[in-house]
Write a protein that holds these residues in place. Structure first.
Motif, mmCIF file in Angstrom:
data_model
loop_
_atom_site.group_PDB
_atom_site.id
_atom_site.type_symbol
_atom_site.label_atom_id
_atom_site.label_comp_id
_atom_site.label_asym_id
_atom_site.label_seq_id
_atom_site.Cartn_x
_atom_site.Cartn_y
_atom_site.Cartn_z
ATOM 1 N N ARG A 194 0.825 -1.184 0.000
ATOM 2 C CA ARG A 194 0.000 0.000 0.000
ATOM 3 C C ARG A 194 0.871 1.251 0.000
ATOM 4 O O ARG A 194 1.851 1.320 0.705
ATOM 5 C CB ARG A 194 -0.886 0.003 1.230
ATOM 6 C CG ARG A 194 -1.741 1.249 1.301
ATOM 7 C CD ARG A 194 -2.737 1.133 2.426
ATOM 8 N NE ARG A 194 -3.616 2.288 2.426
ATOM 9 C CZ ARG A 194 -4.796 2.310 3.011
ATOM 10 N NH1 ARG A 194 -5.234 1.254 3.624
ATOM 11 N NH2 ARG A 194 -5.536 3.378 2.984
ATOM 12 N N ARG A 195 0.454 2.165 -0.799
ATOM 13 C CA ARG A 195 1.185 3.417 -0.844
ATOM 14 C C ARG A 195 0.510 4.405 0.087
ATOM 15 O O ARG A 195 -0.690 4.634 -0.012
ATOM 16 C CB ARG A 195 1.170 3.951 -2.275
ATOM 17 C CG ARG A 195 2.017 5.192 -2.418
ATOM 18 C CD ARG A 195 2.196 5.503 -3.885
ATOM 19 N NE ARG A 195 3.087 6.639 -4.066
ATOM 20 C CZ ARG A 195 3.491 7.050 -5.245
ATOM 21 N NH1 ARG A 195 3.088 6.420 -6.322
ATOM 22 N NH2 ARG A 195 4.277 8.068 -5.358
ATOM 23 N N ILE A 196 1.293 4.934 0.966
ATOM 24 C CA ILE A 196 0.714 5.873 1.913
ATOM 25 C C ILE A 196 1.001 7.294 1.456
ATOM 26 O O ILE A 196 1.961 7.538 0.731
ATOM 27 C CB ILE A 196 1.272 5.630 3.339
ATOM 28 C CG1 ILE A 196 2.799 5.736 3.343
ATOM 29 C CG2 ILE A 196 0.851 4.265 3.845
ATOM 30 C CD1 ILE A 196 3.376 5.516 4.715
ATOM 31 N N PRO A 197 0.137 8.223 1.862
ATOM 32 C CA PRO A 197 0.252 9.622 1.405
ATOM 33 C C PRO A 197 1.628 10.214 1.667
ATOM 34 O O PRO A 197 2.027 11.182 1.034
ATOM 35 C CB PRO A 197 -0.818 10.346 2.233
ATOM 36 C CG PRO A 197 -1.808 9.289 2.561
ATOM 37 C CD PRO A 197 -1.006 8.015 2.734
ATOM 38 N N ASP A 198 2.314 9.648 2.590
ATOM 39 C CA ASP A 198 3.639 10.155 2.932
ATOM 40 C C ASP A 198 4.630 9.972 1.782
ATOM 41 O O ASP A 198 5.701 10.545 1.763
ATOM 42 C CB ASP A 198 4.126 9.412 4.174
ATOM 43 C CG ASP A 198 5.324 10.125 4.798
ATOM 44 O OD1 ASP A 198 5.503 11.310 4.494
ATOM 45 O OD2 ASP A 198 6.046 9.498 5.553
ATOM 46 N N GLY A 199 4.251 9.135 0.827
ATOM 47 C CA GLY A 199 5.140 8.898 -0.297
ATOM 48 C C GLY A 199 5.937 7.618 -0.149
ATOM 49 O O GLY A 199 6.766 7.301 -0.978
ATOM 50 N N GLU A 204 8.771 1.286 3.273
ATOM 51 C CA GLU A 204 9.926 1.597 2.440
ATOM 52 C C GLU A 204 9.748 2.947 1.791
ATOM 53 O O GLU A 204 8.679 3.277 1.285
ATOM 54 C CB GLU A 204 10.068 0.524 1.355
ATOM 55 C CG GLU A 204 10.215 -0.869 1.935
ATOM 56 C CD GLU A 204 10.180 -1.900 0.817
ATOM 57 O OE1 GLU A 204 10.303 -1.510 -0.350
ATOM 58 O OE2 GLU A 204 10.005 -3.076 1.124
ATOM 59 N N ARG A 205 10.814 3.687 1.823
ATOM 60 C CA ARG A 205 10.754 5.003 1.198
ATOM 61 C C ARG A 205 11.299 4.941 -0.206
ATOM 62 O O ARG A 205 12.297 4.303 -0.461
ATOM 63 C CB ARG A 205 11.567 6.011 2.002
ATOM 64 C CG ARG A 205 10.940 6.297 3.314
ATOM 65 C CD ARG A 205 11.382 7.685 3.817
ATOM 66 N NE ARG A 205 10.451 8.154 4.836
ATOM 67 C CZ ARG A 205 9.327 8.823 4.511
ATOM 68 N NH1 ARG A 205 9.045 9.081 3.251
ATOM 69 N NH2 ARG A 205 8.532 9.238 5.446
ATOM 70 N N MET A 206 10.622 5.609 -1.079
ATOM 71 C CA MET A 206 11.100 5.609 -2.455
ATOM 72 C C MET A 206 12.174 6.674 -2.589
ATOM 73 O O MET A 206 12.087 7.730 -1.983
ATOM 74 C CB MET A 206 9.929 5.909 -3.401
ATOM 75 C CG MET A 206 8.894 4.802 -3.310
ATOM 76 S SD MET A 206 7.454 5.057 -4.328
ATOM 77 C CE MET A 206 8.141 5.707 -5.801
ATOM 78 N N GLY A 207 13.154 6.349 -3.380
ATOM 79 C CA GLY A 207 14.250 7.289 -3.553
ATOM 80 C C GLY A 207 13.765 8.608 -4.136
ATOM 81 O O GLY A 207 12.952 8.647 -5.032
ATOM 82 N N GLY A 208 14.292 9.664 -3.611
ATOM 83 C CA GLY A 208 13.888 10.952 -4.121
ATOM 84 C C GLY A 208 12.980 11.615 -3.144
ATOM 85 O O GLY A 208 12.707 12.700 -3.048
#
Ligand SMILES: [Zn+2]
Length: 61
Positions: free
Chosen positions: A33-38, A57-61
């Motif tokens: 799930r993708r959370i609004p936080d990015g 997990e945080r996406m790069g960028g």
């Protein structure tokens, strides 16, 4: 809304996690799930003992 991912990679997870209960590293992703936080949140279940963990997990960028 259904977000289906049919692509199933066999690549090992970039960040291997170990089961806090049995110590194995074989997790199956229950949902992503993708959370609004990015970031991406994944719920995984240990294939060995069934322990469930949630990783973010945080996406790069
Ligand atoms: Zn386990």
């Amino acid at each position: 809304m259904s977000e289906t991912t049919t692509t199933r990679k066999r690549d090992p997870e970039p960040r291997g996690i170990l089961c806090p209960k049995c110590g194995c590293a074989h997790f199956e992703v229950i949902y992503t799930r993708r959370i609004p936080d990015g970031a991406i949140r994944r719920r995984r279940e240990c294939r060995h003992c069934g322990r469930r963990v949630t990783t973010t997990e945080r996406m790069g960028g």
